[in-house]
Enzyme design. Structure first.
Site, short mmCIF file in Angstrom:
data_model
loop_
_atom_site.label_atom_id
_atom_site.label_comp_id
_atom_site.label_asym_id
_atom_site.label_seq_id
_atom_site.Cartn_x
_atom_site.Cartn_y
_atom_site.Cartn_z
N GLU A 156 0.85 -1.20 0.00
CA GLU A 156 0.00 0.00 0.00
C GLU A 156 0.88 1.25 0.00
O GLU A 156 1.90 1.29 0.70
CB GLU A 156 -0.89 0.04 1.25
CG GLU A 156 -1.76 1.29 1.30
CD GLU A 156 -2.50 1.47 2.61
OE1 GLU A 156 -3.57 0.85 2.77
OE2 GLU A 156 -2.02 2.23 3.48
N THR A 167 -4.10 4.78 -1.36
CA THR A 167 -5.19 5.24 -0.49
C THR A 167 -5.87 6.48 -1.08
O THR A 167 -5.41 7.08 -2.05
CB THR A 167 -4.69 5.54 0.94
OG1 THR A 167 -3.75 6.62 0.86
CG2 THR A 167 -4.03 4.34 1.57
N HIS A 221 -8.11 2.93 -3.82
CA HIS A 221 -9.07 3.05 -2.72
C HIS A 221 -10.08 4.15 -3.08
O HIS A 221 -9.75 5.09 -3.81
CB HIS A 221 -8.37 3.46 -1.42
CG HIS A 221 -7.44 2.43 -0.87
ND1 HIS A 221 -7.09 2.38 0.46
CD2 HIS A 221 -6.78 1.40 -1.46
CE1 HIS A 221 -6.26 1.36 0.66
NE2 HIS A 221 -6.05 0.75 -0.49
N GLY A 235 -14.65 5.49 5.00
CA GLY A 235 -13.88 6.63 5.52
C GLY A 235 -14.25 6.85 6.98
O GLY A 235 -15.32 6.43 7.43
N GLN A 287 -7.48 -4.60 8.50
CA GLN A 287 -6.79 -3.59 9.30
C GLN A 287 -5.49 -4.21 9.83
O GLN A 287 -5.40 -5.44 9.95
CB GLN A 287 -7.72 -3.23 10.47
CG GLN A 287 -7.19 -2.27 11.50
CD GLN A 287 -6.98 -0.90 10.91
OE1 GLN A 287 -6.00 -0.71 10.19
NE2 GLN A 287 -7.86 0.01 11.20
N GLN A 313 5.51 5.78 15.95
CA GLN A 313 4.56 5.26 14.96
C GLN A 313 3.59 4.27 15.60
O GLN A 313 2.41 4.26 15.26
CB GLN A 313 5.36 4.58 13.85
CG GLN A 313 4.55 4.14 12.65
CD GLN A 313 5.38 3.19 11.76
OE1 GLN A 313 6.59 3.07 11.92
NE2 GLN A 313 4.71 2.52 10.86
N LYS A 333 7.78 3.75 2.42
CA LYS A 333 9.21 3.54 2.74
C LYS A 333 9.71 2.33 1.95
O LYS A 333 9.62 1.18 2.42
CB LYS A 333 9.38 3.29 4.24
CG LYS A 333 9.09 4.51 5.09
CD LYS A 333 9.24 4.17 6.56
CE LYS A 333 8.88 5.37 7.42
NZ LYS A 333 8.54 4.98 8.79
#
Ligand code: FAD
Length: 301
Positions: free
Chosen positions: A28, A59, A87, A118, A186, A222, A282
Site C-alpha cells: 500500500e 489510499t 481506494h 472513511g 486492518q 509510529q 518507505k
C-alpha cells in the site's frame, strides 16, 4: 525480468491474481497531500515496484478532495507493470462525485477498487440521501457503474464503532454479499487475533479471500499513533522490543522489519497466503521484508 508480477503489461483483476497465485505479497502507498510532491510519491512507487509486489494499492483522502492524486498514483503503478488497486471512500462524496471518480478510473483502465466508507469526522452528520452512510452502499453503486473487482475493509479486532462482535460480523457478511471479491484487513500485531477472525469469517459463511494487513513498525512514535487509530492490541513481545530498542532509530527500524517478516512467515505457515504490507511509502523497509521472504516467494509465489 517479470517474476512476481502476475502477467506483465496485462490488465488483471485482483480476484484473479489471488486465485492464480498460491502466495501473494502486495503493497500500500499513500498519495501526497500537495500536488507539488506528486513526483516524490511516483519515485516511491517506482522504487517499490522493483520488489515486484503482486499488486499495489493507493489510499484515498477521506475528504475526497484529492481524488486526482490517487488516480495519478494508480496510473504510475500501472505504468510500472503492476496491477493497481485504487481506494475510494464515500463518506463525504455525493453520488455524482462517486460516478465521476469511478468513471475516471474506468477511462484509465483501473479495474480494481477498495470500497470504503472513511472515518467520520467529529460533528459530521450526513447531509442527505445523495451521500452513502456505509461502504456496502458504495459497493452496490460501483457494481451498477461497471465491471470492477471490488475489495472491502475488515477488522480482525472489530471496527471501533461496532457494538459487539456479533454486529460487526453481521455487517461484514452483508457487505461481502453486496458483491465484494476480497477483504483486506486492518493492521494487527498478534497473529492469533487474525487467525481467529478468519476462522469466524468462514463459520459465518464469508468465503472471499481475506488479505492480512501488515504494518512494519520502524519507530516507537509510529506504534502509539497506529494503535490509537486502529484500536489493535500490541503483544507484550512487541512492547519489549520497543522498550529495548525504541530509543535508537536504526535499531528500532531493524527490529521492526524483522518483527513484520516473522509475522508474515508465521501467517504463511498457518495457511494465510495473501499479505498486504502498509509500506508507509518507505521502499527500503518493504524491500527488506521482501528480501527476507525471497526464497518463500520464489518457491510458493
Ligand atoms: P463500513 O463497512 O461502512 O463499516 C463501518 C462501521 O459501520 C462498522 O462498525 C460496521 O459494522 C458498521 N456498519 C456497516 N454497515 C452497516 C449498516 N448497513 N448499518 C449500520 N452499521 C453498519 N480510510 C480512508 O479515508 N482512506 C483510505 O484509503 C482507507 N483505506 C483503508 C484500507 C483498509 C485495508 C482499512 C482496513 C481501512 C482503510 N481506511 C481508509 C479506514 C476506513 O475508512 C475506516 O476504518 C472507516 O471507519 C470504516 O470504513 P469501512 O469501509 O470499513 O466502513
Amino acid at each position: 525480468m517479470c517474476f512476481n508480477i502476475v502477467k506483465c503489461g496485462e490488465r488483471m483483476k485482483i480476484k484473479d491474481i489471488l486465485a492464480e497465485r498460491p502466495v501473494t505479497v502486495s503493497f500500500e502507498v499513500f498519495p501526497p497531500k500537495q500536488w507539488d510532491k506528486i513526483e516524490n510519491t511516483k519515485a516511491v512507487v517506482r522504487a517499490l515496484s522493483t520488489a515486484q509486489p503482486s499488486f499495489m494499492s493507493v489510499t484515498y483522502g477521506a475528504a475526497g478532495t484529492s481524488s486526482g492524486f490517487t488516480q495519478e498514483i494508480a496510473n504510475e503503478i500501472e505504468g510500472c507493470g503492476i496491477t493497481a488497486l485504487s481506494h475510494l471512500t464515500c463518506l463525504t462524496s455525493t453520488r455524482d462525485k462517486i460516478h465521476e471518480v469511478v468513471g475516471t478510473l474506468a477511462e484509465n483502465h483501473i479495474d480494481n477498487i477498495l470500497a470504503l466508507r472513511g472515518d467520520i469526522p467529529e460533528g459530521f452528520t450526513f447531509p442527505d440521501e445523495q451521500y452513502f452512510e456505509h461502504a456496502c452502499q458504495l459497493v452496490d453503486e460501483i457494481k451498477r457503474i461497471g465491471d470492477f473487482c471490488i475489495g472491502g475493509a475488515c477488522y480482525p479486532e472489530m471496527h471501533p464503532e461496532s457494538k459487539d462482535r456479533v454486529e460487526d460480523m453481521a455487517y461484514l457478511k452483508y457487505k461481502v454479499d453486496c458483491g465484494l471479491d476480497f477483504l483486506t484487513s486492518q493492521m494487527f500485531f498478534d497473529n492469533e487475533k487474525f487467525l481467529d477472525f478468519v476462522e469466524l469469517c468462514r463459520i459465518k459463511g464469508i468465503d472471499v479471500p481475506i488479505i492480512a494487513g501488515i504494518m512494519p513498525i520502524t519507530n516507537a512514535k509510529q506504534i502509539r499513533r497506529s494503535v490509537a487509530l486502529s484500536n489493535c492490541s500490541v503483544p507484550k513481545k512487541f512492547y519489549k522490543i520497543m522498550d529495548r530498542f525504541g530509543e535508537d532509530d536504526a535499531s528500532m527500524k531493524q527490529a521492526g522489519i524483522i518483527y513484520a517478516t516473522e509475522q508474515i512467515i508465521d501467517l504463511m505457515a498457518n495457511g494465510i497466503d495473501h499479505i498486504h504490507i502498509y509500506t508507509m511509502n518507505k521502499p527500503d523497509v518493504a524491500i527488506s521484508i521482501m528480501n527476507g521472504l525471497s526464497e518463500i516467494i520464489s518457491y510458493h509465489g
